[in-house]
Design an enzyme around this catalytic site. Sequence first.
Site, short mmCIF file in Angstrom:
data_model
loop_
_atom_site.label_atom_id
_atom_site.label_comp_id
_atom_site.label_asym_id
_atom_site.label_seq_id
_atom_site.Cartn_x
_atom_site.Cartn_y
_atom_site.Cartn_z
CG HIS A 1 0.56 3.57 -1.26
ND1 HIS A 1 1.92 3.39 -1.30
CD2 HIS A 1 0.33 4.52 -0.34
CE1 HIS A 1 2.50 4.20 -0.43
NE2 HIS A 1 1.55 4.90 0.18
CB CYS B 1 -0.35 6.38 2.61
SG CYS B 1 -1.13 7.82 1.84
#
Length: 195
Positions: A155, A171
Amino acid sequence: MDKHHITRRGLMLGSLALMLSGCTLEDRPPLGYAFAMDPDVDPRYRRQEVAYTGSEPPGTIVVDTGRRYLYFVEADGQATRYGVAVGQEGLSFKGEATIGRKAEWPSWKPTDDMIQRKPRLAKYADGVPGGPLNPLGAAALYLYQDGQDTMFRLHGTNAPWSIGHAVSSGCVRLTNANIVDLYSRALVGTRVVVI
């Protein structure tokens, strides 16, 4: 006031009105908005075309968590390399997955484990809507295994200075400009290898 000053003010106000007229109904900027100059703070992590000697076929995404690079494998031994921020020790995803879903300006909700590790995140337990202040940035690619969401993402970030560091809850972060570029290349079903 002199005539020149009024003309300049009118020009500025007109430009502002023109910019605002492009906002979406969801009050989110269009994907890529204002990220053309999104900084790669450290030049080592700037997006660039590089030689790639791995065995993965073109279209594969490879994340090297130790070196803090993500590679989008291209044909003829080439890859687009992006600098990334990765998960803190013990929190990173390792292994193979596929992109099971893509989202522009995704919403974000901390997991129960994240709230347990960082109680200050409890105030976001109901979620944060997508937009420039959202921690997932301009776009997200959701990693799945066997049809199930792993809860790990590739992301964007509203903290571009974090690129090159192990700072996230697992992440993989890219600058917003770079996630927009990767988002345009990677399809749902793309194989992702995290080492």
